[in-house]
Write an enzyme that holds these catalytic residues in place. Structure first.
Site, PDB file in Angstrom:
ATOM      1  N   ARG A   1       4.418 -12.891  10.025  1.00 55.22           N
ATOM      2  CA  ARG A   1       5.826 -12.046   9.345  1.00 55.22           C
ATOM      3  C   ARG A   1       7.174 -11.447  10.436  1.00 55.22           C
ATOM      4  O   ARG A   1       7.610 -12.153  11.478  1.00 55.22           O
ATOM      5  CB  ARG A   1       4.969 -10.873   9.829  1.00 55.22           C
TER       6      ARG A   1
ATOM      7  N   LYS B   1       4.425   1.228   9.380  1.00 58.13           N
ATOM      8  CA  LYS B   1       4.671   1.934   8.932  1.00 58.13           C
ATOM      9  C   LYS B   1       3.786   2.777   9.512  1.00 58.13           C
ATOM     10  O   LYS B   1       4.482   4.293   9.812  1.00 58.13           O
ATOM     11  CB  LYS B   1       3.842   2.228   7.551  1.00 58.13           C
TER      12      LYS B   1
ATOM     13  N   GLU C   1       1.035  -1.414  -0.160  1.00 60.18           N
ATOM     14  CA  GLU C   1      -0.279   0.222   0.578  1.00 60.18           C
ATOM     15  C   GLU C   1       0.838   1.161   0.045  1.00 60.18           C
ATOM     16  O   GLU C   1       2.111   1.556   1.508  1.00 60.18           O
ATOM     17  CB  GLU C   1      -0.703  -0.346   1.736  1.00 60.18           C
TER      18      GLU C   1
HETATM   19  P1  ATP Z   1       3.069  -2.095   7.423  1.00 59.96           P
HETATM   20  O1  ATP Z   1       2.144  -3.736   9.196  1.00 59.96           O
HETATM   21  O2  ATP Z   1       4.782  -1.848   8.403  1.00 59.96           O
HETATM   22  O3  ATP Z   1       1.887  -1.634   8.365  1.00 59.96           O
HETATM   23  P2  ATP Z   1       2.061  -2.979   6.006  1.00 59.96           P
HETATM   24  O4  ATP Z   1       0.847  -4.584   6.191  1.00 59.96           O
HETATM   25  O5  ATP Z   1       0.500  -2.828   6.397  1.00 59.96           O
HETATM   26  O6  ATP Z   1       2.396  -3.095   6.712  1.00 59.96           O
HETATM   27  P3  ATP Z   1       1.735  -3.312   3.404  1.00 59.96           P
HETATM   28  O7  ATP Z   1       1.673  -2.082   2.517  1.00 59.96           O
HETATM   29  O8  ATP Z   1       0.703  -3.671   2.799  1.00 59.96           O
HETATM   30  O9  ATP Z   1       2.017  -2.704   4.676  1.00 59.96           O
HETATM   31  O10 ATP Z   1       2.104  -4.849   3.009  1.00 59.96           O
HETATM   32  C1  ATP Z   1       2.668  -5.054   2.153  1.00 59.96           C
HETATM   33  C2  ATP Z   1       3.107  -6.672   1.757  1.00 59.96           C
HETATM   34  O11 ATP Z   1       4.419  -6.600   2.444  1.00 59.96           O
HETATM   35  C3  ATP Z   1       1.830  -7.595   2.561  1.00 59.96           C
HETATM   36  O12 ATP Z   1       1.371  -8.744   1.355  1.00 59.96           O
HETATM   37  C4  ATP Z   1       2.554  -7.509   3.548  1.00 59.96           C
HETATM   38  O13 ATP Z   1       2.046  -9.047   4.050  1.00 59.96           O
HETATM   39  C5  ATP Z   1       3.543  -8.248   3.828  1.00 59.96           C
HETATM   40  N1  ATP Z   1       4.372  -7.196   5.087  1.00 59.96           N
HETATM   41  C6  ATP Z   1       4.372  -5.974   5.519  1.00 59.96           C
HETATM   42  N2  ATP Z   1       4.935  -6.450   6.629  1.00 59.96           N
HETATM   43  C7  ATP Z   1       6.179  -7.012   6.740  1.00 59.96           C
HETATM   44  C8  ATP Z   1       6.735  -8.081   7.700  1.00 59.96           C
HETATM   45  N3  ATP Z   1       6.139  -7.729   8.972  1.00 59.96           N
HETATM   46  N4  ATP Z   1       7.371  -9.817   8.120  1.00 59.96           N
HETATM   47  C9  ATP Z   1       7.004  -9.671   5.857  1.00 59.96           C
HETATM   48  N5  ATP Z   1       5.478  -9.437   5.297  1.00 59.96           N
HETATM   49  C10 ATP Z   1       5.384  -7.687   5.468  1.00 59.96           C
HETATM   50 MG    MG Z   2      -1.809  -2.865   5.200  1.00 54.86          MG
END
Ligand code: ATP
Ligand code: MG
Length: 580
Positions: A280, A290, A54
């Protein structure tokens, strides 16, 4: 020399060669699923994955795990990995993030070729799919407010209640939805909801919201839309449209999988990808969301998204971490089904291991102490041979100037040496790296403070490194620079941003922020070979650690970031584990 050049070219190469020695991840449950699907020809031999960020923040090391997994699996199976921006929330998303995410994925060594997509590309198709569900009586326009929707949803232990609008006729729903799209209603007054089951034990299945009204400008679709699809509806449909075979996501989406499947089954999409969840990445002494990283930036606790203390890809890059080190780390930690936290020392271990192979050694004195070699002829300069990297003879040698006045590290001298301190002290001999054995014969102190400000030494001309008197043994070899030839530099020493292994548990950041996470040294002296080094180049400062030229650096005012010290906490932990 040519060999070194080609190695560097390889290092900058954007795509990892699937046959390369570093891409040999041991198998895991996801790779097993992919292999089984290939064997049974489930997807006609295709492997299509995607990385779906995102664009509401910069990527961090957690995303790197997901990137390595998705692009890695595609590469290993001659498949493709799409980069898809999940841009369904116009209020939080920005073009700046899109560009930085693309840059970071490339820098990590992966390429999506022409498979760059945006969920917003599918807004019209998503709308048509929503209309299809309405027509089939599987979606309805709800008039409850957000608070009421929450209230009606029930809890984990109690079922929800049906909305009074749930049984609207298809025609009425269609009419309302068309008017929602046309902008006839204010934000928060209506939503489109899937008609599933308000009593489902899975809260995600209790008539989830599919669309909401948002009168916001979108970075790609402008003002075309005032209704925006929700993540759960968008994601599965986008996967299906792109023909994704394996939709790999993190564990928090496990409870959303029935909804993912419900939408695709009800819509009878031509392709039904399989959602697979993995744990994760969490790291000690690190926050990874984020939202929390944004709070650090906005609170002024760090100097921006690319502050070298940040776990963002941009921060790690600025700190001097290599993409190879990150990839190796992501491979070695593996892929599991249960959440856990990885010791930050393990990441540092792989950073060190990688830099040890590629970083040129140089001498730099961080806290200088002036040393005069009394018996060295005034005005004489010798150019001594120094080895660029003992791990890689191909990196050659360079010359370092030696003269009568030098700088040594303040820490390397003690007037009153404690037991086991083998470095310089009054009357004691040490070797200067690549140069001579010197003996301390005098100490000059500041009269007022008593601080040692200068040492006087003598050198033994017979002891030049590589010469016949190599047998003359001393207990320490120190790094040094020639005072007149060295360059001044600023060095930024980083420590972890937090004082506690699990900062996310803390009530607020303020109580767990490390006040010493950045120490800036402004009077450092580095050897003259570092004149004009470009931003991003990496070095080992002998005996101290790995350092990288910061973008703030100019030829006249060099600035280095400490990537990691030489001390390997992980090696110690591992040793303790194996001996206990
Ligand atoms: P955050 O929790 O940091 O805000 P998010 O999951 O909202 O991250 P996205 O931009 O939606 O961020 O993530 C893109 C991809 O990265 C998704 O498939 C998500 O599952 C993966 N991802 C995010 N954080 C992690 C992590 N700590 N370990 C592994 N994969 C991750
Ligand atoms: Mg997300």
């Amino acid at each position: 020399m040519t060999m070194q050049k080609s190695m560097l070219a390889g290092h900058e190469d954007r795509t990892i060669q699937p046959t390369g020695p570093e891409v040999s991840p041991s198998s895991d449950f996801i790779r097993d699923i992919v292999a089984a699907d290939l064997k049974s020809n489930k997807h006609g031999g295709r492997v299509v994955t995607r990385f779906p960020p995102e664009p509401n923040g910069h990527l961090h090391i957690g995303h790197a795990k997901s990137i390595c997994l998705n692009f890695g699996i595609a590469l290993e199976n001659k498949g493709v990995c799409h980069l898809r921006f999940d841009d369904t929330n116009p209020t939080k998303e920005e073009v700046e993030y899109v560009e930085s995410i693309k840059e970071d994925v490339h820098w990590l060594g992966f390429d999506w070729s022409d498979k760059l997509f945006y969920a917003s590309d599918y807004f019209e198709q998503l709308y048509q799919y929503a209309v299809q569900l309405i027509k089939e009586g599987k979606a309805y326009v709800d008039g409850l407010s957000a608070d009421e929707v929450r209230e009606y949803r029930g809890t984990l232990t109690e079922p929800g209640k049906n909305s009074p609008y749930r049984n609207r006729l298809v025609e009425e729903n269609l009419d309302l939805f068309i008017r929602m799209r046309a902008g006839a209603f204010e934000e928060g007054t209506h939503t489109l909801r899937a008609k599933i089951d308000m009593a489902s034990p899975n809260v995600n299945m209790r008539d989830p919201v599919m669309y909401r009204i948002l009168k916001a400008h979108h970075h790609r679709t402008g003002d075309t839309w005032c209704i925006y699809p929700m993540y759960d509806f968008t994601h599965c449909v986008s996967d299906a449209i792109e023909g994704i075979t394996h939709s790999i996501c993190t564990l928090e989406f496990e409870d959303h999988r029935p909804l993912y499947d419900w939408f695709l089954d009800e819509l009878r999409t031509p392709c039904h990808p399989q959602q697979i969840e993995f744990a994760r990445l969490n790291l000690t002494y690190t926050v990874m969301s984020k939202r929390k990283l944004l709070a650090l930036v906005e609170g002024g606790d760090v100097h921006g998204w690319d502050d070298p203390r940040m776990p963002t890809i941009a921060g790690l890059r600025r700190r001097g971490v290599t993409p190879e080190a990150i990839r190796t780390f992501c491979e070695r930690i593996g892929v599991a089904k249960r959440n856990s936290t990885v010791d930050i020392a393990l990441l540092e271990h792989y950073i060190r291991e990688d830099l040890n192979k590629r970083a040129q050694r140089v001498m730099a004195v961080l806290r200088p102490l002036k040393v005069v070699i009394d018996n060295y002829p005034e005005g004489q300069v010798e150019e001594l041979d120094a080895i660029n990297n003992p791990e890689d003879p191909g990196m050659g040698t360079r010359k370092v100037p030696f003269s009568r006045v030098l700088y040594l590290e303040q820490d390397d001298f003690r007037e009153d040496p404690p037991k086991k301190f083998f470095r310089l002290a009054p009357g004691r001999e040490v070797r200067l790296r690549y140069a001579y054995i010197i003996k301390c014969v005098g100490v000059v102190k500041d009269e007022r403070t008593g601080e040692v400000v200068e040492l006087h030494c003598t050198y033994d001309p017979e002891t030049r490194s590589g010469g016949s008197a190599e047998g003359h043994k001393v207990k320490a070899t120190l790094h040094w620079v020639s005072a007149a030839h060295s360059l001044s530099a600023e060095v930024r020493l980083y420590d972890s941003l937090f004082t506690t292994p699990d900062p996310s548990e803390a009530k607020d950041f303020a109580s767990v922020l490390n006040p010493h996470s950045l120490e800036t040294l402004t009077t450092c002296r580095v050897e003259p070979s570092l004149a004009g080094v470009p931003s991003g180049s990496r070095y080992q400062f002998e005996r101290q650690g790995y350092f990288c030229v910061d973008p703030d650096s100019t030829p006249g005012a060099l600035v280095f970031n400490r990537t990691v010290s030489l001390r390997d906490a992980w090696a110690k932990i591992e040793k303790a584990q194996t001996t206990s």
